[in-house]
Design an enzyme around this catalytic site. Structure first.
Site, mmCIF file in Angstrom:
data_model
loop_
_atom_site.group_PDB
_atom_site.id
_atom_site.type_symbol
_atom_site.label_atom_id
_atom_site.label_comp_id
_atom_site.label_asym_id
_atom_site.label_seq_id
_atom_site.Cartn_x
_atom_site.Cartn_y
_atom_site.Cartn_z
ATOM 1 N N HIS A 122 -9.738 0.474 4.707
ATOM 2 C CA HIS A 122 -8.491 0.737 5.422
ATOM 3 C C HIS A 122 -8.772 1.660 6.604
ATOM 4 O O HIS A 122 -9.645 2.534 6.538
ATOM 5 C CB HIS A 122 -7.465 1.353 4.475
ATOM 6 C CG HIS A 122 -6.087 1.415 5.055
ATOM 7 N ND1 HIS A 122 -5.688 2.412 5.922
ATOM 8 C CD2 HIS A 122 -5.018 0.589 4.911
ATOM 9 C CE1 HIS A 122 -4.435 2.200 6.285
ATOM 10 N NE2 HIS A 122 -4.002 1.098 5.684
ATOM 11 N N GLY B 137 3.169 -1.294 4.307
ATOM 12 C CA GLY B 137 3.052 0.140 4.097
ATOM 13 C C GLY B 137 4.377 0.773 3.756
ATOM 14 O O GLY B 137 4.876 0.681 2.639
ATOM 15 N N GLY B 138 4.998 1.430 4.741
ATOM 16 C CA GLY B 138 6.221 2.196 4.508
ATOM 17 C C GLY B 138 7.338 1.412 3.862
ATOM 18 O O GLY B 138 8.062 1.928 2.991
ATOM 19 N N ASN C 24 0.859 -1.179 0.000
ATOM 20 C CA ASN C 24 0.000 0.000 0.000
ATOM 21 C C ASN C 24 0.899 1.235 0.000
ATOM 22 O O ASN C 24 1.485 1.580 1.022
ATOM 23 C CB ASN C 24 -0.914 -0.002 1.227
ATOM 24 C CG ASN C 24 -1.815 1.220 1.283
ATOM 25 O OD1 ASN C 24 -1.922 1.974 0.316
ATOM 26 N ND2 ASN C 24 -2.487 1.412 2.409
ATOM 27 N N TRP C 25 0.998 1.879 -1.147
ATOM 28 C CA TRP C 25 1.866 3.049 -1.258
ATOM 29 C C TRP C 25 1.250 4.301 -0.644
ATOM 30 O O TRP C 25 1.929 5.315 -0.500
ATOM 31 C CB TRP C 25 2.192 3.320 -2.733
ATOM 32 C CG TRP C 25 3.192 2.375 -3.317
ATOM 33 C CD1 TRP C 25 3.708 1.248 -2.726
ATOM 34 C CD2 TRP C 25 3.811 2.464 -4.606
ATOM 35 N NE1 TRP C 25 4.596 0.636 -3.560
ATOM 36 C CE2 TRP C 25 4.690 1.355 -4.732
ATOM 37 C CE3 TRP C 25 3.705 3.357 -5.655
ATOM 38 C CZ2 TRP C 25 5.453 1.135 -5.871
ATOM 39 C CZ3 TRP C 25 4.463 3.139 -6.802
ATOM 40 C CH2 TRP C 25 5.332 2.043 -6.910
#
Length: 249
Positions: A90, A227-228, A10-11
């Site tokens: 989300h 994520g990150g 997930n950018w």
């Protein structure tokens, strides 16, 4: 039926053509025993190279099919842009856009109707965990989707993301994550035994190259929503390599 592992990225509101090239290049150098999914900002979807080894997803979809809904993107539009998956529910959408369980269920239904696979995100806040309400919160989030249509969960992927671990650097221990994943699978079994066996349940919440291998050994963790770390091409490639070849049943 076995469940093939899935590593999803997930950018969020990050990325550019340069990141697409870097991540695609890093993944092209490795052989991964899992399905790899990238969910970039929707404007970047058409810029990805077409490849059989990389799936694309949207970060959100509209519950509506079409019409006067300025700023929203329907499942059909996202599918045409290259998406085959869509994140739904989300925690950042629930928090900042005040999305209800009922709206999220409608989005899951819209995604499936258009031929997309929804990745249903569920999870509890720190306060809810401290109050020992984790299972209560998750059961309610799953029940809303099941109530919308009994077969929606069977056609979805579920991502358990404890809100207190998202972007904080804090991750649930493998044992904590497994306990909740087992509860999710048991809840699915109470609705549909096929869903319990087939649905992939991902863990998300500060997943990185250091903690992913231990998470992936747990029997009910079928991959990760990253994520990150997904914005760092080499680290994301390492996470993808950490998943074991054997499919789970």
């Amino acid at each position: 039926m076995s469940r093939k592992a899935l590593i999803a990225a997930n950018w969020k509101m990050n990325g550019a053509k340069a990141l697409i090239d870097s991540v695609s290049g890093a993944l092209a150098k490795i052989q991964v025993d899992a399905e790899v999914l990238i969910c970039p900002p929707a404007t970047l979807l058409p810029l990805f190279p077409q490849t059989a080894t990389l799936a694309l997803g949207a970060q959100d979809i509209s519950a509506e099919v079409s019409g006067a809904y300025t700023g929203q993107l329907s499942a059909a539009l996202l599918k045409e842009a290259g998406a085959s998956y869509a994140l739904v529910g989300h925690s950042e959408r629930r928090q900042y856009q005040f999305e209800s369980d009922e709206l999220i269920a409608a989005k899951v239904k819209a995604a499936i109707a258009a031929g997309l696979t929804p990745v249903l995100c569920i999870g509890e806040s720190l306060t809810e965990r401290q109050q020992e309400k984790t299972q209560q919160v998750i059961a309610k989030q799953l029940a809303a989707v099941y109530a919308s249509h009994p077969k929606l969960l069977l056609k979805s992927v579920i991502a358990y993301e404890p809100i207190w671990a998202i972007g904080t650097g804090e991750s649930a221990t493998p044992e904590q994550a497994q306990q909740t994943h087992a509860f999710i699978r048991n809840t699915l079994a109470s609705y549909d035994k096929d869903a319990a066996q087939q649905v992939r349940i991902l863990y998300g919440g500060s997943v990185n190259a250091e903690n992913c291998a231990a998470l992936f050994t747990q029997p009910d963790i079928d991959g990760a929503l990253v994520g990150g770390a997904s914005l760092k091409p080499e680290e994301f490639a390492q996470i993808c390599l950490s998943i074991k070849a054997n499919a789970k049943e």
